[in-house]
Design a protein around this motif. Structure first.
Motif, PDB file in Angstrom:
ATOM      1  N   UNK A   1       0.874  -1.113  -0.130  1.00  0.00           N
ATOM      2  CA  UNK A   1      -0.038  -0.075  -0.019  1.00  0.00           C
ATOM      3  C   UNK A   1       0.765   1.375  -0.134  1.00  0.00           C
ATOM      4  N   UNK A   2       1.746   1.250  -0.855  1.00  0.00           N
ATOM      5  CA  UNK A   2       2.707   2.440  -0.783  1.00  0.00           C
ATOM      6  C   UNK A   2       2.817   2.738  -2.533  1.00  0.00           C
ATOM      7  N   UNK A   3       3.422   3.900  -2.780  1.00  0.00           N
ATOM      8  CA  UNK A   3       3.527   4.407  -4.166  1.00  0.00           C
ATOM      9  C   UNK A   3       4.337   3.582  -4.984  1.00  0.00           C
ATOM     10  N   UNK A   4       5.712   3.223  -4.378  1.00  0.00           N
ATOM     11  CA  UNK A   4       6.588   2.517  -5.045  1.00  0.00           C
ATOM     12  C   UNK A   4       7.005   0.914  -4.255  1.00  0.00           C
ATOM     13  N   UNK A   5       7.566   0.259  -4.997  1.00  0.00           N
ATOM     14  CA  UNK A   5       7.926  -0.949  -4.126  1.00  0.00           C
ATOM     15  C   UNK A   5       8.841  -0.665  -3.105  1.00  0.00           C
ATOM     16  N   UNK A   6       9.805   0.411  -3.188  1.00  0.00           N
ATOM     17  CA  UNK A   6      10.570   0.956  -2.071  1.00  0.00           C
ATOM     18  C   UNK A   6      10.023   1.596  -1.027  1.00  0.00           C
ATOM     19  N   UNK A   7       8.766   2.129  -1.053  1.00  0.00           N
ATOM     20  CA  UNK A   7       8.044   2.802  -0.138  1.00  0.00           C
ATOM     21  C   UNK A   7       7.494   3.983  -0.709  1.00  0.00           C
ATOM     22  N   UNK A   8       7.876   5.236  -0.220  1.00  0.00           N
ATOM     23  CA  UNK A   8       7.195   6.377  -0.583  1.00  0.00           C
ATOM     24  C   UNK A   8       8.009   7.236  -1.743  1.00  0.00           C
ATOM     25  N   UNK A   9       9.067   6.551  -1.984  1.00  0.00           N
ATOM     26  CA  UNK A   9       9.894   7.265  -3.027  1.00  0.00           C
ATOM     27  C   UNK A   9      10.824   6.111  -4.015  1.00  0.00           C
ATOM     28  N   UNK A  10      11.378   6.475  -4.850  1.00  0.00           N
ATOM     29  CA  UNK A  10      12.048   5.620  -6.038  1.00  0.00           C
ATOM     30  C   UNK A  10      13.115   4.755  -5.237  1.00  0.00           C
ATOM     31  N   UNK A  11      13.149   3.574  -5.259  1.00  0.00           N
ATOM     32  CA  UNK A  11      14.288   3.006  -4.697  1.00  0.00           C
ATOM     33  C   UNK A  11      14.947   1.816  -5.542  1.00  0.00           C
ATOM     34  N   UNK A  12      15.644   0.966  -4.955  1.00  0.00           N
ATOM     35  CA  UNK A  12      16.437  -0.257  -5.805  1.00  0.00           C
ATOM     36  C   UNK A  12      15.388  -1.099  -6.682  1.00  0.00           C
ATOM     37  N   UNK A  13      14.492  -1.496  -5.944  1.00  0.00           N
ATOM     38  CA  UNK A  13      13.524  -2.540  -6.540  1.00  0.00           C
ATOM     39  C   UNK A  13      12.596  -1.824  -7.810  1.00  0.00           C
ATOM     40  N   UNK A  14      12.353  -0.406  -7.527  1.00  0.00           N
ATOM     41  CA  UNK A  14      11.676   0.168  -8.606  1.00  0.00           C
ATOM     42  C   UNK A  14      12.641   0.367 -10.051  1.00  0.00           C
ATOM     43  N   UNK A  15      13.942   0.773  -9.583  1.00  0.00           N
ATOM     44  CA  UNK A  15      14.815   1.046 -10.586  1.00  0.00           C
ATOM     45  C   UNK A  15      14.987  -0.216 -11.498  1.00  0.00           C
ATOM     46  N   UNK A  16      15.083  -1.399 -10.641  1.00  0.00           N
ATOM     47  CA  UNK A  16      15.228  -2.697 -11.342  1.00  0.00           C
ATOM     48  C   UNK A  16      13.810  -3.090 -12.138  1.00  0.00           C
ATOM     49  N   UNK A  17      12.758  -2.554 -11.593  1.00  0.00           N
ATOM     50  CA  UNK A  17      11.630  -2.872 -12.453  1.00  0.00           C
ATOM     51  C   UNK A  17      11.412  -1.925 -13.728  1.00  0.00           C
ATOM     52  N   UNK A  18      12.419  -1.156 -14.016  1.00  0.00           N
ATOM     53  CA  UNK A  18      11.976  -0.193 -15.285  1.00  0.00           C
ATOM     54  C   UNK A  18      11.649  -1.083 -16.402  1.00  0.00           C
ATOM     55  N   UNK A  19      12.069  -1.991 -16.686  1.00  0.00           N
ATOM     56  CA  UNK A  19      11.526  -2.981 -17.852  1.00  0.00           C
ATOM     57  C   UNK A  19       9.972  -2.827 -17.954  1.00  0.00           C
ATOM     58  N   UNK A  20       9.459  -3.298 -16.664  1.00  0.00           N
ATOM     59  CA  UNK A  20       7.946  -3.404 -16.490  1.00  0.00           C
ATOM     60  C   UNK A  20       7.458  -1.727 -16.423  1.00  0.00           C
ATOM     61  N   UNK A  21       8.388  -1.185 -15.507  1.00  0.00           N
ATOM     62  CA  UNK A  21       7.606   0.353 -15.553  1.00  0.00           C
ATOM     63  C   UNK A  21       7.553   1.102 -17.012  1.00  0.00           C
ATOM     64  N   UNK A  22       8.246   0.903 -17.831  1.00  0.00           N
ATOM     65  CA  UNK A  22       8.383   1.765 -19.229  1.00  0.00           C
ATOM     66  C   UNK A  22       8.460   0.888 -20.274  1.00  0.00           C
TER      67      UNK A  22
END
Length: 236
Positions: free
Chosen positions: A147-168
């Protein structure tokens, strides 16, 4: 701190070298970029020098010493420049381990299945599509649980950057392939995360233009089709 030499060997259009670029920019680290033509044979002398084992991008060169593999490089960047305001990995050991797990899950499971669902044909595409949907459901459940904006919490983190293939990237690739897989109807939370990811200021400023990325992958798909047609002709 004495002056540092930072080089990045990457490739335009690659989600893996983009991860490293955006991490360096988030940390405020200056670097010199060298673009590798992925279709070029043989590999550049620079790439062979700094990554003689795998001969792949990305490669980070820090004060003459090279580090390969994008997730490994992300951790290195976070540890070396740990005096910067932006922190990519959680400080808690358990949270760090969980972040590594999800990043590896995305790389080893999700990205290959998504790629196959767009590149394969016939029954192989159907099977890859089902596999990809099952894996995306796992990520959807993880976002629901957090229940957060990002996998890493409220801001971009390691998992979000790693998920860039899915994200964009996959949004562009599935458009090229004419596939509807990652949609708001099927994956509302994951699509919301994609939107948040793409519109996060430093991410938005550095994503490759969608039109150019579309043309890049369309050309790659066309080359594959021509190769397949050529192969079939030789069987006649």
């Amino acid at each position: 701190m004495c002056e540092e030499e930072v080089k990045l060997l990457g490739a335009w259009g690659s989600p893996f070298s983009w991860r490293v670029e955006v991490a360096l920019k988030m940390k405020g680290v200056g670097y010199e970029y060298f673009d590798e033509d992925l279709m070029n044979r043989p590999k550049s002398s620079l790439l062979l020098e700094y990554n003689p084992v795998h001969k792949k991008i990305p490669v980070l060169v820090h004060n003459g010493k090279s580090i390969a593999e994008s997730l490994v490089i992300l951790e290195y960047i976070d540890e070396i420049w740990n005096d910067r305001p932006v922190i990519l990995l959680p400080q808690d050991p358990r949270d760090r381990a969980i972040a590594r797990f999800w990043a590896k899950f995305m790389d080893d499971n999700c990205a290959p299945a998504l790629w196959r669902s767009c590149r394969r044909e016939g029954i192989e595409r159907e099977n890859a599509f089902e596999e990809a949907c099952a894996l995306l459901n796992v990520l959807e459940a993880e976002l629901k649980d957090k229940q957060k904006r990002f996998f890493g919490g409220d801001t971009i983190g390691f998992v979000d950057i790693a998920g860039n293939f899915i994200g964009y990237w996959i949004g562009v690739i599935q458009e090229v392939a004419g596939v509807r897989l990652l949609t708001p109807e099927k994956f509302p939370l994951l699509c919301k995360w994609c939107c948040e990811f793409q519109n996060f200021p430093i991410i938005k400023e550095n994503l490759p233009p969608r039109e150019q990325l579309f043309a890049f992958f369309k050309a790659r798909f066309e080359r594959k089709r021509k190769t397949l047609r050529g192969g079939l002709m030789t069987l006649r």
